[in-house]
Design a protein around this motif. Structure first.
Motif, PDB file in Angstrom:
ATOM      1  N   GLU A 192      84.229  88.373 -24.999  1.00  0.00           N
ATOM      2  CA  GLU A 192      84.596  86.929 -25.112  1.00  0.00           C
ATOM      3  C   GLU A 192      83.423  86.218 -26.114  1.00  0.00           C
ATOM      4  OE1 GLU A 192      85.538  84.748 -21.695  1.00  0.00           O
ATOM      5  OE2 GLU A 192      87.328  85.779 -21.494  1.00  0.00           O
ATOM      6  N   GLU A 193      82.239  86.479 -25.907  1.00  0.00           N
ATOM      7  CA  GLU A 193      81.214  86.037 -26.791  1.00  0.00           C
ATOM      8  C   GLU A 193      81.450  86.684 -28.063  1.00  0.00           C
ATOM      9  OE1 GLU A 193      77.762  83.993 -28.209  1.00  0.00           O
ATOM     10  OE2 GLU A 193      79.157  83.708 -26.408  1.00  0.00           O
ATOM     11  N   ALA A 194      81.975  87.983 -28.122  1.00  0.00           N
ATOM     12  CA  ALA A 194      81.794  88.491 -29.612  1.00  0.00           C
ATOM     13  C   ALA A 194      83.157  87.862 -30.315  1.00  0.00           C
ATOM     14  CB  ALA A 194      82.307  89.966 -29.191  1.00  0.00           C
ATOM     15  N   GLU A 195      84.114  87.492 -29.584  1.00  0.00           N
ATOM     16  CA  GLU A 195      85.383  86.855 -30.363  1.00  0.00           C
ATOM     17  C   GLU A 195      84.893  85.565 -30.705  1.00  0.00           C
ATOM     18  OE1 GLU A 195      89.906  85.970 -29.582  1.00  0.00           O
ATOM     19  OE2 GLU A 195      88.774  86.536 -28.015  1.00  0.00           O
ATOM     20  N   ASN A 196      84.148  84.849 -29.965  1.00  0.00           N
ATOM     21  CA  ASN A 196      84.040  83.548 -30.393  1.00  0.00           C
ATOM     22  C   ASN A 196      82.681  83.318 -31.509  1.00  0.00           C
ATOM     23  OD1 ASN A 196      85.513  82.287 -28.323  1.00  0.00           O
ATOM     24  ND2 ASN A 196      83.782  82.211 -26.826  1.00  0.00           N
ATOM     25  N   PHE A 197      81.797  84.371 -31.490  1.00  0.00           N
ATOM     26  CA  PHE A 197      80.780  84.230 -32.361  1.00  0.00           C
ATOM     27  C   PHE A 197      81.466  84.900 -33.844  1.00  0.00           C
ATOM     28  CE2 PHE A 197      77.575  86.815 -34.814  1.00  0.00           C
ATOM     29  CZ  PHE A 197      76.599  85.990 -34.777  1.00  0.00           C
ATOM     30  N   SER A 198      82.028  85.791 -33.910  1.00  0.00           N
ATOM     31  CA  SER A 198      82.686  86.470 -35.114  1.00  0.00           C
ATOM     32  C   SER A 198      83.623  85.293 -35.488  1.00  0.00           C
ATOM     33  CB  SER A 198      83.404  87.861 -34.829  1.00  0.00           C
ATOM     34  OG  SER A 198      84.492  87.658 -33.781  1.00  0.00           O
ATOM     35  N   ARG A 199      84.496  84.731 -34.881  1.00  0.00           N
ATOM     36  CA  ARG A 199      85.512  84.003 -35.413  1.00  0.00           C
ATOM     37  C   ARG A 199      85.002  82.684 -35.922  1.00  0.00           C
ATOM     38  NH1 ARG A 199      87.972  82.011 -30.833  1.00  0.00           N
ATOM     39  NH2 ARG A 199      89.633  83.343 -30.801  1.00  0.00           N
ATOM     40  N   HIS A 200      83.897  82.105 -35.388  1.00  0.00           N
ATOM     41  CA  HIS A 200      83.145  81.017 -35.803  1.00  0.00           C
ATOM     42  C   HIS A 200      82.390  81.300 -37.139  1.00  0.00           C
ATOM     43  CE1 HIS A 200      80.500  77.460 -36.141  1.00  0.00           C
ATOM     44  NE2 HIS A 200      79.608  78.093 -36.435  1.00  0.00           N
ATOM     45  N   TRP A 201      81.779  82.449 -37.460  1.00  0.00           N
ATOM     46  CA  TRP A 201      81.130  82.600 -38.688  1.00  0.00           C
ATOM     47  C   TRP A 201      82.234  83.040 -39.776  1.00  0.00           C
ATOM     48  CZ3 TRP A 201      77.158  79.950 -39.656  1.00  0.00           C
ATOM     49  CH2 TRP A 201      76.259  79.749 -38.523  1.00  0.00           C
ATOM     50  N   LEU A 202      83.127  83.593 -39.286  1.00  0.00           N
ATOM     51  CA  LEU A 202      84.368  84.003 -40.126  1.00  0.00           C
ATOM     52  C   LEU A 202      84.832  82.860 -40.830  1.00  0.00           C
ATOM     53  CD1 LEU A 202      85.911  87.413 -38.601  1.00  0.00           C
ATOM     54  CD2 LEU A 202      84.602  87.291 -40.842  1.00  0.00           C
ATOM     55  N   ASN A 203      85.270  82.083 -39.973  1.00  0.00           N
ATOM     56  CA  ASN A 203      86.129  80.714 -40.292  1.00  0.00           C
ATOM     57  C   ASN A 203      85.011  79.798 -41.272  1.00  0.00           C
ATOM     58  OD1 ASN A 203      88.367  80.321 -39.544  1.00  0.00           O
ATOM     59  ND2 ASN A 203      87.924  80.022 -37.505  1.00  0.00           N
ATOM     60  N   ALA A 204      83.758  80.077 -40.947  1.00  0.00           N
ATOM     61  CA  ALA A 204      82.634  79.381 -41.778  1.00  0.00           C
ATOM     62  C   ALA A 204      82.768  79.711 -43.269  1.00  0.00           C
ATOM     63  CB  ALA A 204      81.489  79.265 -41.202  1.00  0.00           C
ATOM     64  N   ARG A 205      82.676  81.157 -43.317  1.00  0.00           N
ATOM     65  CA  ARG A 205      82.463  81.669 -44.607  1.00  0.00           C
ATOM     66  C   ARG A 205      83.908  81.535 -45.543  1.00  0.00           C
ATOM     67  NH1 ARG A 205      78.522  85.511 -45.499  1.00  0.00           N
ATOM     68  NH2 ARG A 205      79.532  85.517 -47.633  1.00  0.00           N
ATOM     69  N   ALA A 206      84.945  81.565 -44.772  1.00  0.00           N
ATOM     70  CA  ALA A 206      86.328  81.527 -45.168  1.00  0.00           C
ATOM     71  C   ALA A 206      86.477  79.987 -45.876  1.00  0.00           C
ATOM     72  CB  ALA A 206      87.503  81.795 -44.488  1.00  0.00           C
ATOM     73  N   GLU A 207      85.909  79.160 -45.173  1.00  0.00           N
ATOM     74  CA  GLU A 207      86.018  77.611 -45.530  1.00  0.00           C
ATOM     75  C   GLU A 207      84.848  77.244 -46.579  1.00  0.00           C
ATOM     76  OE1 GLU A 207      86.144  75.600 -41.945  1.00  0.00           O
ATOM     77  OE2 GLU A 207      88.148  76.487 -41.318  1.00  0.00           O
ATOM     78  N   ALA A 208      84.234  78.054 -46.897  1.00  0.00           N
ATOM     79  CA  ALA A 208      83.103  77.734 -47.761  1.00  0.00           C
ATOM     80  C   ALA A 208      83.632  77.185 -49.333  1.00  0.00           C
ATOM     81  CB  ALA A 208      81.922  78.564 -47.891  1.00  0.00           C
ATOM     82  N   GLU A 209      82.918  76.225 -49.926  1.00  0.00           N
ATOM     83  CA  GLU A 209      83.745  76.025 -51.037  1.00  0.00           C
ATOM     84  C   GLU A 209      83.697  76.898 -52.248  1.00  0.00           C
ATOM     85  OE1 GLU A 209      81.630  72.376 -52.302  1.00  0.00           O
ATOM     86  OE2 GLU A 209      81.873  71.295 -50.665  1.00  0.00           O
ATOM     87  N   ASN A 210      82.864  77.677 -52.336  1.00  0.00           N
ATOM     88  CA  ASN A 210      82.645  78.953 -53.276  1.00  0.00           C
ATOM     89  C   ASN A 210      83.286  80.097 -52.807  1.00  0.00           C
ATOM     90  OD1 ASN A 210      80.867  79.332 -51.364  1.00  0.00           O
ATOM     91  ND2 ASN A 210      79.172  80.018 -53.127  1.00  0.00           N
ATOM     92  N   VAL A 211      84.086  80.158 -51.977  1.00  0.00           N
ATOM     93  CA  VAL A 211      84.796  81.250 -51.365  1.00  0.00           C
ATOM     94  C   VAL A 211      85.753  82.006 -52.212  1.00  0.00           C
ATOM     95  CG1 VAL A 211      86.382  80.415 -49.946  1.00  0.00           C
ATOM     96  CG2 VAL A 211      85.570  82.511 -49.153  1.00  0.00           C
ATOM     97  N   ASP A 212      85.703  83.000 -52.653  1.00  0.00           N
ATOM     98  CA  ASP A 212      86.658  84.050 -53.378  1.00  0.00           C
ATOM     99  C   ASP A 212      88.072  83.758 -52.678  1.00  0.00           C
ATOM    100  OD1 ASP A 212      87.393  86.072 -55.505  1.00  0.00           O
ATOM    101  OD2 ASP A 212      88.398  86.876 -53.484  1.00  0.00           O
ATOM    102  N   VAL A 213      89.127  83.556 -53.404  1.00  0.00           N
ATOM    103  CA  VAL A 213      90.442  83.230 -52.778  1.00  0.00           C
ATOM    104  C   VAL A 213      90.846  84.285 -51.926  1.00  0.00           C
ATOM    105  CG1 VAL A 213      92.875  82.758 -53.452  1.00  0.00           C
ATOM    106  CG2 VAL A 213      91.137  81.558 -54.583  1.00  0.00           C
ATOM    107  N   HIS A 214      90.833  85.443 -52.732  1.00  0.00           N
ATOM    108  CA  HIS A 214      91.174  86.827 -51.901  1.00  0.00           C
ATOM    109  C   HIS A 214      90.353  86.976 -50.617  1.00  0.00           C
ATOM    110  CE1 HIS A 214      92.711  90.979 -51.464  1.00  0.00           C
ATOM    111  NE2 HIS A 214      91.428  91.244 -51.008  1.00  0.00           N
ATOM    112  N   PHE A 215      89.112  86.853 -50.590  1.00  0.00           N
ATOM    113  CA  PHE A 215      88.335  87.087 -49.183  1.00  0.00           C
ATOM    114  C   PHE A 215      88.759  86.000 -48.308  1.00  0.00           C
ATOM    115  CE2 PHE A 215      84.681  85.373 -46.817  1.00  0.00           C
ATOM    116  CZ  PHE A 215      84.199  86.658 -46.174  1.00  0.00           C
ATOM    117  N   GLY A 216      89.179  84.689 -48.658  1.00  0.00           N
ATOM    118  CA  GLY A 216      89.350  83.573 -47.832  1.00  0.00           C
ATOM    119  C   GLY A 216      90.630  84.194 -47.256  1.00  0.00           C
ATOM    120  N   SER A 217      91.709  84.679 -47.825  1.00  0.00           N
ATOM    121  CA  SER A 217      92.899  85.111 -47.409  1.00  0.00           C
ATOM    122  C   SER A 217      92.722  86.332 -46.534  1.00  0.00           C
ATOM    123  CB  SER A 217      93.747  85.609 -48.620  1.00  0.00           C
ATOM    124  OG  SER A 217      95.176  85.988 -48.067  1.00  0.00           O
TER     125      SER A 217
END
Length: 585
Positions: A192-217
């Motif tokens: 559960e800690e693994a899920e929360n940790f990975s989801r949080h930081w993946l979301n953070a990277r996907a929502e970054a302003e300079n994120v690649d569209v393909h990567f965000g998708s």
């Protein structure tokens, strides 16, 4: 020229100069010491299936029955052996296994996959990078190996949290999130800690302003539809698009997967045409004009449950049973009086059409078709497997109608059940127990009096699947066409019991129950030997399809599964292949 999906694949395979040796161990030597895992068997299905005549004969080419086609039985093992020889890197082998699973062609390579994972199991050392550790953990658990979540302890800090520097490892975070979806009771804390940790930081990277569209998708797709909780056949095209730089070996399997998608699409078109003919011939849409008329949805439900291409006849029969679940549900919700519904339930319990005298014609017609379809399925199972399941199917249908009747009684008298009382009955009224006992019998594996009697109880693998469906169905305000949403929901009754609880807290509580149901389902489907692996897979597939059918966070539509499957199986494939320019003229 006629469209040919094999135009480039056959010469491509021939150009590989694949060695003719069939000795897998000479290339990938492995000792076979005792390991503490559940036995994974790959049964011979050819003796279990008598094809529907309109599709193909038993002696025909494997194009429609096995998917890859064109000498698949001769070349599939040789392709993989050649790939493994060429790669030489055991970790790259794991990525290749992952690719075959995501492409939906791993069933062609089960012996080879098992050999590779056995070797890794013996030599497993979690002191590696996060991606490799998480990928291997997931592959082990999917294959039935008893691997502890403690393998991730080396990635934790002194406080039991995942180390902060891992947040930059996107590949590792993605694999960690995928691994966390195989959580079971007992390893909740780490995974559960693994899920929360990975989801949080993946979301953070996907929502970054300079994120690649393909990567965000790609990240959003991973978070919404992790591999273990998704129907592979519905996600394979996404995987083609997610692979920005596939290596030449994965390209081989991508081409094979595209052929499989094309050939199974043609098979499914034929199956649906056959099912539609049956549905129109019944004239039930006319006789029960108050009920839903959704044959595509009913067929897709059977297709999601029994995905293997050689189960054509079984899918059509299962679709008939699913149709009757929906029709009877509408009969209870939208038509009958409480007195009529009580009489109808009694007639089903007695399995006696004469007990329905006095009921409206449409209710008697529905009852007659229920008896006819159930008798037909029972007779076919008896012909194939020498065992008549009719009495057990009687009990399953009676139990479902009694659950529908309980809900009708609650509505009639204005009774508000407790959340748990509602859920206990709602697990049955999903129709999942009836669907899965039909699926088990139609698969034809390990049918005995003892195994079928197990369905009389609240089996964990069945109830957990039904719980996932029931609770997802109760989220939001989505209504399925003519349904009026009068049955209440788990969230509604939970909030009545706990008036100080907010709606957001109720949602969190409900999601926790869904998570717990998945932990039970993971344990039963991956580690239990109570039922054959194909039935366990059918249960998993039903639960996996739920987010597509009830994805309230995206489009508030209960029909999204039907629409997605319609595009994949009936419209998109030819266009996709032509656009990719993979198949020549």
């Amino acid at each position: 020229m006629a469209f040919s999906p094999f135009a480039s694949f056959v010469p491509f395979v021939a150009s590989l100069n694949i060695p003719k040796s069939n000795d897998f161990n000479s290339m990938y030597p492995i000792n076979k010491p005792f390991v503490n895992k559940q036995t994974i068997t790959v049964p011979d299905h050819t003796s279990l299936f008598t094809p529907v005549k309109i599709f193909h004969s038993k002696n025909q080419s494997s194009i429609l029955t096995d998917g890859i086609g064109y000498g698949e039985a001769q070349i599939k093992g040789r392709i993989l052996k050649h790939v493994l020889r060429e790669i030489g890197d055991p970790w790259e082998c794991l990525n290749l296994i992952d690719a075959t699973q995501r492409l939906g062609i791993d069933h062609h390579f089960q012996e080879e996959i098992e050999a590779i994972l056995q070797r890794h199991y013996v030599l497993f050392n979690p002191q590696t990078d996060l991606h490799n550790a998480a990928l291997l953990f997931r592959l082990f658990r999917q294959q039935g190996y008893l691997v502890s979540a403690d393998v991730f302890k080396c990635f934790l800090d002194k406080k039991g949290k995942f180390k902060e520097e891992l947040r930059e490892d996107i590949k590792g975070l993605t694999s960690l999130y995928e691994a966390s979806q195989l959580c079971m009771h007992g390893d909740d804390i780490i995974l559960e800690e693994a899920e929360n940790f990975s989801r949080h930081w993946l979301n953070a990277r996907a929502e970054a302003e300079n994120v690649d569209v393909h990567f965000g998708s790609f990240v959003n797709n991973t978070l919404a539809y992790p591999h273990h909780k998704s129907v592979v056949q519905l996600m394979a095209l996404n995987y083609f698009q997610d692979m920005q730089c596939p290596n030449k070996w994965i390209n081989i399997f991508q081409d094979a997967a595209k052929i499989q998608l094309y050939t199974t699409q043609r098979l499914h078109q034929n199956e649906f045409a056959h099912f539609m003919k049956w549905w129109k011939d019944t004239e039930l849409a006319k006789e029960l004009n108050f009920a839903r008329d959704q044959p595509m949805k009913w067929y897709v439900a059977s297709l999601v449950c029994l995905t293997d291409s050689f189960y054509s006849e079984q899918r059509i029969q299962l679709a008939k049973s699913i149709t009757l679940i929906y029709l009877i549900d509408d009969l209870f919700d939208l038509f009958g009086t409480l007195e009529q519904l009580t009489l109808f339930t009694e007639a089903v319990s007695r399995w006696d059409l004469s007990a329905a005298e006095g009921l409206p014609d449409c209710m008697q017609i529905c009852l007659r078709f229920l008896f006819e379809v159930t008798n037909e399925i029972s007779f076919q199972i008896y012909q194939k497997h020498g065992w008549n399941p009719i009495s057990y199917l009687h009990k399953a249908w009676a139990k479902l109608c009694k659950a529908f009747l309980v809900e009708a009684e609650w509505l009639s008298c204005g009774h508000s059940p407790s959340a748990e009382e509602y859920l206990k009955n709602g697990v049955i009224s999903t129709g999942i127990p009836v669907t899965l006992i039909h699926a088990f019998l139609l698969l034809g594996q390990q049918i005995t009096k003892e195994t079928v009697q197990l369905f009389d109880d609240d089996l964990d693998i069945v109830s957990s699947t039904a719980t996932v469906l029931r609770l997802w169905d109760d989220f939001g305000n989505a209504k399925d066409e003519k349904q009026e949403g009068r049955d209440g929901s788990y969230l509604e009754y939970y909030m009545k019991e706990n008036p100080s609880i907010s709606y957001e807290e109720t949602q969190q509580h409900t999601m926790k129950k869904i998570s717990n149901a998945w932990k039970t389902l993971n344990r039963e489907s991956l580690l239990s030997n109570l039922f054959p692996s194909k039935f366990n897979q059918a249960c998993l597939n039903v639960a996996r399809a739920v987010p597509f059918a009830y994805n309230y966070g995206r489009n508030k539509s209960i029909t999204s599964l039907e629409n997605l499957a319609k595009k994949l199986f009936f419209h998109e494939m030819d266009t996709y292949l032509v656009q990719q320019n993979k198949w020549g003229e």
